[in-house]
Write an enzyme that holds these catalytic residues in place. Structure first.
Site, PDB file in Angstrom:
ATOM      1  N   ASP A 134      33.427  37.729  45.654  1.00 51.33           N
ATOM      2  CA  ASP A 134      33.135  39.062  46.168  1.00 51.33           C
ATOM      3  C   ASP A 134      32.536  40.013  45.131  1.00 51.33           C
ATOM      4  O   ASP A 134      31.439  40.533  45.328  1.00 51.33           O
ATOM      5  CB  ASP A 134      34.416  39.662  46.774  1.00 51.33           C
ATOM      6  CG  ASP A 134      34.172  40.945  47.542  1.00 51.33           C
ATOM      7  OD1 ASP A 134      33.074  41.082  48.107  1.00 51.33           O
ATOM      8  OD2 ASP A 134      35.066  41.786  47.596  1.00 51.33           O
ATOM      9  N   CYS A 243      32.458  44.950  64.364  1.00 47.09           N
ATOM     10  CA  CYS A 243      31.396  43.950  64.513  1.00 47.09           C
ATOM     11  C   CYS A 243      31.939  42.521  64.523  1.00 47.09           C
ATOM     12  O   CYS A 243      31.228  41.583  64.896  1.00 47.09           O
ATOM     13  CB  CYS A 243      30.330  44.112  63.437  1.00 47.09           C
ATOM     14  SG  CYS A 243      30.895  43.795  61.754  1.00 47.09           S
ATOM     15  N   ASN A 280      52.011  58.051  43.391  1.00 47.35           N
ATOM     16  CA  ASN A 280      51.243  56.903  42.891  1.00 47.35           C
ATOM     17  C   ASN A 280      52.129  55.669  42.778  1.00 47.35           C
ATOM     18  O   ASN A 280      51.717  54.558  43.121  1.00 47.35           O
ATOM     19  CB  ASN A 280      50.626  57.222  41.524  1.00 47.35           C
ATOM     20  CG  ASN A 280      49.466  58.188  41.628  1.00 47.35           C
ATOM     21  OD1 ASN A 280      48.757  58.211  42.638  1.00 47.35           O
ATOM     22  ND2 ASN A 280      49.270  58.996  40.599  1.00 47.35           N
ATOM     23  N   LYS A 281      53.347  55.882  42.298  1.00 47.71           N
ATOM     24  CA  LYS A 281      54.282  54.770  42.127  1.00 47.71           C
ATOM     25  C   LYS A 281      54.650  54.163  43.476  1.00 47.71           C
ATOM     26  O   LYS A 281      54.678  52.930  43.640  1.00 47.71           O
ATOM     27  CB  LYS A 281      55.548  55.258  41.406  1.00 47.71           C
ATOM     28  CG  LYS A 281      56.528  54.156  41.059  1.00 47.71           C
ATOM     29  CD  LYS A 281      57.709  54.717  40.263  1.00 47.71           C
ATOM     30  CE  LYS A 281      58.703  53.604  39.908  1.00 47.71           C
ATOM     31  NZ  LYS A 281      59.860  54.152  39.160  1.00 47.71           N
TER      32      LYS A 281
END
EC number: 1.17.99.6
Length: 380
Positions: A134, A243, A280-281
């Site tokens: 990727d 899609c 964040n944690k």
């Protein structure tokens, strides 16, 4: 000299390590792809997440000198969410696309490719290999198409006869000459369902994508989402499956034989409001293992705010007011202001006007004006 036995051995070994499909291609330059990428660049259709050097994207020997072959692999992933929680008023939920269900696919494919590399070097000690998934230079789709994994569909995904387009792709360039497989014929025919169904018209035509309009791309951006796309996002937090879900080749397909890919319903269809104040944690603990977390929590939070506006979720207004007044990030404050106007209640205008007094960011002030305009239009 082509190593026919090694190819047979690789195919057999790939099955023992859980690779669903393996194909082989020559490491020749991708001339047609190069022309297409140049055109995409000229039209401004690229997302900016790609490798910018077109030569590297289309010329395997630049990545691995003396490259002779490319091994392409595909792993099928689930398309159905078992025990999916209901999204209801006061408890609205967002959704991560199928490619972000379960463990981050980059890790899964890299492990498989590493095992293939080790297997090859066990057979041919002086072989050299370079693997990527990727985010590497090569186009996974172009390699898979050349290696006979599937054909390139009008939805810009590789469609396999066995698993539809619900497959992760990865590849390994090697200095070993291996017999190439035959590409498959395009089987989309006159079907145009994916192009017709694309919410933003990002599929310009079959096989051509304007990435800047694609919801899968838009959900990953970090700034303010352009106004014209906000109502199109719906409750999508990351990615878009439209899609794929409309594709007849995907009908009835659900690969659930890789335990590490099985989704946790509470992770891939999470409650929206708790996302707005998650630390964040906490974000890393809950979402860090999935592919959709790679851009951090801000885009997910922005998308969650838009989703709450989509649902007209009045119960979320106290939290949105809190973001408007206290969040240090302009994108979050501004999107909250816009959402407050979209949801609209008696005290919404007062809250927006109060926040205008102390707000200094021009973009946020602009979003506040949009919110107030929504409220004014509702009252007339």
């Amino acid at each position: 000299m082509i190593d026919a036995q090694l190819k047979k051995d690789l195919i057999a070994y790939s099955k023992t390590i859980g690779i669903d499909k393996i194909g082989f291609a020559a490491a020749d330059p991708f001339v047609t792809l190069k022309d297409r990428l140049i055109k995409q660049q000229e039209l401004g259709y690229q997302s900016g997440f790609e490798e910018p050097d077109i030569e590297k994207r289309t010329n395997p020997p630049l990545l691995l000198p003396e490259a002779k072959s490319i091994v392409s692999i595909a792993l099928a992933y689930p398309s159905k969410l078992k025990n999916a929680p209901k999204s209801k008023r006061g408890d609205r939920r967002g959704i991560f696309c199928r490619a972000s269900w379960g463990e981050d696919y980059h890790h899964i494919l890299r492990r498989k490719l590493h095992l293939l590399e080790e297997f090859i070097k066990g057979k041919v000690p002086d072989a050299r290999c370079a693997s990527m998934v990727d985010t590497g230079e090569l186009s996974d789709r172009a390699v898979a198409e050349r290696a006979g994994i599937g054909w390139s569909g009008k939805n810009c995904a590789v469609i396999t006869p066995e698993w539809g387009s619900y497959v992760y792709l990865g590849e390994m360039i090697t200095t070993i000459p291996l017999e190439a497989d035959q590409p498959l014929e395009d089987q989309c025919g006159t079907c145009n369902k994916c192009v017709d169904a694309c919410p933003t018209g990002a599929l310009v035509q079959g096989g051509q994508l304007d990435s800047s309009k694609c919801i899968a791309y838009l959900t990953q951006t970090k700034g303010f989402l352009p106004d014209r796309y906000r109502d199109k996002i719906g409750n999508r937090l990351y990615g878009c499956d439209t899609c794929q879900t409309v594709c007849p080749e995907n009908k009835g397909i659900n690969a659930d034989h890789h335990p590490e890919m099985e989704p946790d319903p509470e992770v891939v269809k999470p409650k929206l409001e708790p996302l707005l104040t998650i630390s964040n944690k906490q974000f890393k603990a809950k979402f860090g293992s999935i592919a959709g977390s790679w851009r951090g929590k801000k885009p997910i939070q922005r998308n969650a705010i838009i989703a709450l506006a989509h649902f007209r979720e009045t119960e979320a207004l106290p939290t949105l007011y809190q973001l408007l007044e206290q969040d240090p990030r302009p994108v979050i404050r501004g999107t909250a202001a816009w959402a407050i106007g979209k949801i609209g209640t008696d005290d919404a205008a007062e809250k927006l006007k109060e926040a205008q007094i102390t707000e200094e960011d021009a973009d946020v002030l602009n979003e506040m004006e949009k919110g107030l305009m929504f409220l004014e239009n509702q009252s007339t």
